[in-house]
Design a protein around this motif. Structure first.
Motif, short mmCIF file in Angstrom:
data_model
loop_
_atom_site.label_atom_id
_atom_site.label_comp_id
_atom_site.label_asym_id
_atom_site.label_seq_id
_atom_site.Cartn_x
_atom_site.Cartn_y
_atom_site.Cartn_z
N ILE A 1 1.74 2.60 4.01
CA ILE A 1 1.20 2.90 2.68
C ILE A 1 1.96 2.09 1.64
O ILE A 1 3.20 2.16 1.58
N PRO A 2 1.28 1.31 0.81
CA PRO A 2 1.97 0.59 -0.27
C PRO A 2 2.57 1.58 -1.27
O PRO A 2 1.90 2.53 -1.70
N ALA A 3 3.82 1.34 -1.63
CA ALA A 3 4.52 2.25 -2.55
C ALA A 3 5.23 1.43 -3.62
O ALA A 3 5.75 0.34 -3.36
N GLU B 1 8.73 -3.35 -7.70
CA GLU B 1 8.30 -4.15 -6.56
C GLU B 1 7.52 -3.28 -5.58
O GLU B 1 7.84 -2.11 -5.37
N TRP B 2 6.50 -3.87 -4.99
CA TRP B 2 5.73 -3.17 -3.97
C TRP B 2 6.50 -3.17 -2.65
O TRP B 2 7.07 -4.17 -2.24
N ARG B 3 6.54 -2.02 -2.00
CA ARG B 3 7.11 -1.87 -0.67
C ARG B 3 6.13 -1.06 0.17
O ARG B 3 5.16 -0.52 -0.35
N GLU B 4 6.39 -0.97 1.44
CA GLU B 4 5.56 -0.16 2.31
C GLU B 4 6.42 0.91 2.99
O GLU B 4 7.55 0.63 3.38
N ALA C 1 13.92 10.12 -5.61
CA ALA C 1 12.69 9.98 -4.83
C ALA C 1 12.59 8.60 -4.20
O ALA C 1 12.18 8.45 -3.05
N ALA C 2 12.98 7.56 -4.96
CA ALA C 2 12.90 6.20 -4.43
C ALA C 2 13.87 6.00 -3.28
O ALA C 2 13.51 5.44 -2.23
N PHE D 1 2.00 -2.02 -11.46
CA PHE D 1 1.39 -1.07 -10.54
C PHE D 1 -0.13 -1.08 -10.68
O PHE D 1 -0.86 -1.12 -9.68
N ARG D 2 -0.61 -1.10 -11.92
CA ARG D 2 -2.05 -1.12 -12.15
C ARG D 2 -2.67 -2.39 -11.57
O ARG D 2 -3.75 -2.36 -10.97
#
Length: 285
Positions: free
Chosen positions: A251-253, A240-243, A223-224, A279-280
């Motif tokens: 959308i932040p993912a 790590e946050w990505r878009e 999925a990633a 993530f939280r």
């Protein structure tokens, strides 16, 4: 012992689904058969049979010329329900997805879509479940045997583990939308092919566009890689946050390990816990 000829179509279909759920992809005989030895024995047997003299063939009386048979029409090719993935199937998936104006319409369109081979071997479509307009959307790779049986994403043991993972950071399934990149279970839980993934891409991207989540939690390697369009592994992509951009919206993912990864390697739970805390924190920031 019963054979396939002893089963009616419903019983045979159930048996094949049982084999598929068990991961069986090839049917073999119960004991190995040495075909070379069989052939040698047959040849040896034929070699000791005495040759008989050919008896004179009596002359048959002359017959009237046989009536020439009319050529028979060629039999029609049997119809098959197997779809061949190609560029046309991708275009049809894009059209079906873009025409849906709600998640319910999208589900109906996907149930009617026959352009992906995976649909022919799966029991049912496993569609997104949960809150229609969630703050968080959770996306896994593909249904497993339990999901395919129940028709729900993350419905079995992996689902129970996911519920515990989410509960640890104060999230509940009822408040989320949970889905998979691929909506049909591949035979034997094999990874989807690139072409199968290409055909399914319009459907998952349309799900995201219609749900309009504020954040995505992406589970597992397939999925990633799919959503981030990357060849890196989950251990390089996690934490790590990505878009990602869907229908012109960024959308932040955030990616972390799949529950199946944690069942296979329990030592990885500490990494998943670190990811979930990050993530939280990103949700609150």
């Amino acid at each position: 012992m019963n054979t396939a000829r002893d089963l009616n179509p419903d019983q045979l279909r159930s048996l094949l689904h049982f084999y598929a759920d068990s991961g069986v992809e090839w049917l073999l005989e119960e004991e190995a058969v040495d075909r070379i030895a069989e052939f040698e024995a047959m040849r040896a047997t034929r070699g000791v049979v005495p040759q008989r003299e050919a008896a004179p063939v009596p002359q048959a009386p002359a017959r009237a010329p046989a009536r020439q048979e009319q050529p028979r029409p060629a039999a029609a090719a049997p119809l098959t329900n197997v779809a061949i993935p190609d560029s046309q199937a991708v275009a049809e998936a894009e059209l079906a997805a873009s025409s849906a104006r709600s998640l319910d319409e999208l589900r109906t369109a996907m149930e009617a879509f026959n352009g992906c081979n995976l649909k022919t071997s799966a029991r049912c479509l496993v569609f997104a479940e949960g809150k229609a307009k969630p703050a968080v959307m959770v996306i896994g790779a593909m249904p497993n045997a339990e999901d395919d049986r129940d028709g729900q994403p993350f419905s079995g043991r992996q689902g129970a583990m996911l519920d515990r993972m989410l509960a640890g950071i104060g999230l509940a399934r009822a408040d989320l939308l949970i889905t998979n990149v691929v909506p049909w279970r591949p035979p034997g839980n094999r990874p989807p092919s690139q072409r199968e993934a290409d055909i399914c891409r319009p459907f998952i991207e349309r799900q995201i566009a219609l749900a309009e989540p504020n954040h995505l939690l992406v589970l597992g390697n397939f999925a990633a890689r799919f959503l981030f369009r990357s060849n890196d592994t989950i251990h390089q992509l996690r934490g790590e946050w990505r878009e990602i951009t869907i229908s012109g919206r960024n959308i932040p993912a955030f990616a972390t390990l799949h529950p199946q990864d944690l069942a296979t390697a329990p030592i990885s739970k500490r990494l998943a816990w670190q990811d979930l805390l990050a993530f939280r924190a990103g949700l609150s920031g």
